[in-house]
Design an enzyme around this catalytic site. Structure first.
Site, PDB file in Angstrom:
ATOM      1  N   TRP A  10       1.923  -4.750   7.695  1.00  0.00           N
ATOM      2  CA  TRP A  10       2.539  -6.083   7.781  1.00  0.00           C
ATOM      3  C   TRP A  10       1.677  -7.177   7.151  1.00  0.00           C
ATOM      4  CZ3 TRP A  10       4.707  -6.145  13.525  1.00  0.00           C
ATOM      5  CH2 TRP A  10       5.859  -5.335  13.573  1.00  0.00           C
ATOM      6  N   LYS A  11       0.445  -6.856   6.812  1.00  0.00           N
ATOM      7  CA  LYS A  11      -0.451  -7.855   6.200  1.00  0.00           C
ATOM      8  C   LYS A  11      -0.459  -9.124   7.063  1.00  0.00           C
ATOM      9  CE  LYS A  11       0.492  -5.620   1.839  1.00  0.00           C
ATOM     10  NZ  LYS A  11       0.586  -5.692   0.388  1.00  0.00           N
ATOM     11  N   HIS A  95      -8.156  -1.220   1.711  1.00  0.00           N
ATOM     12  CA  HIS A  95      -6.905  -1.668   1.089  1.00  0.00           C
ATOM     13  C   HIS A  95      -7.248  -2.510  -0.148  1.00  0.00           C
ATOM     14  CE1 HIS A  95      -3.240  -3.902   0.324  1.00  0.00           C
ATOM     15  NE2 HIS A  95      -2.618  -2.888   0.905  1.00  0.00           N
ATOM     16  N   GLU A 165      -2.674   3.870  -3.734  1.00  0.00           N
ATOM     17  CA  GLU A 165      -1.927   2.639  -3.959  1.00  0.00           C
ATOM     18  C   GLU A 165      -2.385   1.998  -5.260  1.00  0.00           C
ATOM     19  OE1 GLU A 165      -0.185   0.939  -0.127  1.00  0.00           O
ATOM     20  OE2 GLU A 165      -2.228   0.206  -0.265  1.00  0.00           O
ATOM     21  N   SER A 211       5.204  -1.078  -3.673  1.00  0.00           N
ATOM     22  CA  SER A 211       6.615  -1.415  -3.895  1.00  0.00           C
ATOM     23  C   SER A 211       7.583  -0.307  -3.465  1.00  0.00           C
ATOM     24  CB  SER A 211       6.857  -1.832  -5.348  1.00  0.00           C
ATOM     25  OG  SER A 211       6.105  -3.003  -5.646  1.00  0.00           O
ATOM     26  N   GLY A 232       4.465  -2.181   2.272  1.00  0.00           N
ATOM     27  CA  GLY A 232       4.145  -3.562   2.603  1.00  0.00           C
ATOM     28  C   GLY A 232       5.419  -4.356   2.838  1.00  0.00           C
ATOM     29  N   GLY A 233       5.876  -5.062   1.805  1.00  0.00           N
ATOM     30  CA  GLY A 233       7.018  -5.978   1.923  1.00  0.00           C
ATOM     31  C   GLY A 233       8.227  -5.390   2.638  1.00  0.00           C
TER      32      GLY A 233
HETATM   33  P1  PGA Z   1       4.041  -3.404  -1.094  1.00  0.00           P
HETATM   34  O1  PGA Z   1       2.588  -3.271  -0.433  1.00  0.00           O
HETATM   35  O2  PGA Z   1       4.908  -2.318  -0.490  1.00  0.00           O
HETATM   36  O3  PGA Z   1       4.511  -4.789  -0.712  1.00  0.00           O
HETATM   37  O4  PGA Z   1       3.862  -3.225  -2.550  1.00  0.00           O
HETATM   38  C1  PGA Z   1       2.013  -2.001  -0.216  1.00  0.00           C
HETATM   39  C2  PGA Z   1       0.652  -2.128   0.406  1.00  0.00           C
HETATM   40  O5  PGA Z   1      -0.069  -3.080   0.088  1.00  0.00           O
HETATM   41  O6  PGA Z   1       0.249  -1.300   1.229  1.00  0.00           O
END
Ligand code: PGA
Length: 250
Positions: A10-11, A95, A165, A211, A232-233
């Site tokens: 979730w950052k 990360h 990643e 992504s 992430g998003g």
């Molecule tokens: P993202 O992020 O799915 O928004 O590209 C992935 C991550 O940073 O783990």
């Protein structure tokens, strides 16, 4: 057989109330075999996420970052033993946002992975090349270097996951193709096998991140080299994350 893992990072999103709301609405269809589900909330929302967690052993929480020391005068940081005591089972280490925005080195990431393991957390070591490194044909070399730093301080007994990643795919809408991702995963697994032996290497789950969304998840997860995804998003919305989780079902 490696069980698939669907992880959400979730950052710096989702305050405590949002975390509660997420789990109130997160309803993947659980019939049949299930993947392991991991969520990495912001530390301040961890307790709220935990209180709202579905009562299911396959859904677990981790922390996005830890300090390598167990305690001390490190304002703003949190340690692996604290995260464990609070109920975390996993910790991200290295990360790309930590590496590139906060200047963490391979050694920092490795020290964090080691500290997580020492505290009984499963480190999820993130590795990945930048676009320039990829264009220069150095992607394999970079991810092996990042992995090697961790292998220098981890032993084969440690339960660990790796997340490949590529930096150019994170938050950009650009995803590695399943064959690009598989190629990188193959490089990482071969390196693990050299260090720890083939049998141990075959048990390490290697996730892809960058992504991932409900439209591309099934395609990525269909590859036998991709054991899960770190999202992430698209992990912020309970429906979209549920659809990704469902894509992992065999
Ligand atoms: P993202 O992020 O799915 O928004 O590209 C992935 C991550 O940073 O783990």
């Amino acid at each position: 057989m490696r069980k698939p893992v669907i992880a959400g990072n979730w950052k710096m999103h989702h305050a405590p109330e949002d975390a509660r709301r997420f789990f109130g609405a997160f309803r993947p269809s659980w019939s049949g075999a299930q993947p392991d589900i991991l969520i990495f909330p912001a530390a301040i929302s961890f307790a709220a996420a935990q209180a709202a967690l579905p009562d299911h052993p396959r859904v677990q929480l981790g922390v996005q970052n830890i300090h390598p020391e167990p305690h001390g005068a490190f304002t703003g940081e949190l340690s692996a033993p604290m995260a464990r005591a609070a109920g975390a089972t996993h910790a991200l280490a290295g990360h790309s946002e930590r590496r590139h925005l906060f200047g963490e080195s391979d050694r920092d990431a490795a020290a964090k992975a080691r500290a997580a393991a020492d505290a009984g957390l499963v480190p999820v070591l993130c590795v990945g090349e930048t676009l320039d490194e990829r264009k220069a044909g150095r992607a394999g070399e970079v991810i092996v270097r990042q992995l090697d730093a961790a292998l220098a301080v981890l032993t084969p007994e440690v339960d660990v996951m790796i997340a490949y990643e590529p930096v150019w795919a994170i938050g950009t809408g650009e995803t590695a193709t399943p064959s690009d991702a598989s190629g990188a995963h193959g490089i990482l697994r071969r390196r693990l096998a050299e260090a720890w032996g083939g049998e141990r290497a075959a048990r390490v789950r290697i996730l892809y991140g960058g992504s991932v969304n409900p439209r591309n998840a099934a395609r990525l997860l269909a590859s036998p080299d991709i054991d899960g995804v770190l999202v992430g998003g698209a992990s912020l919305d309970p429906d979209s994350f549920a659809r990704i989780a469902e894509a992992a079902r065999p």
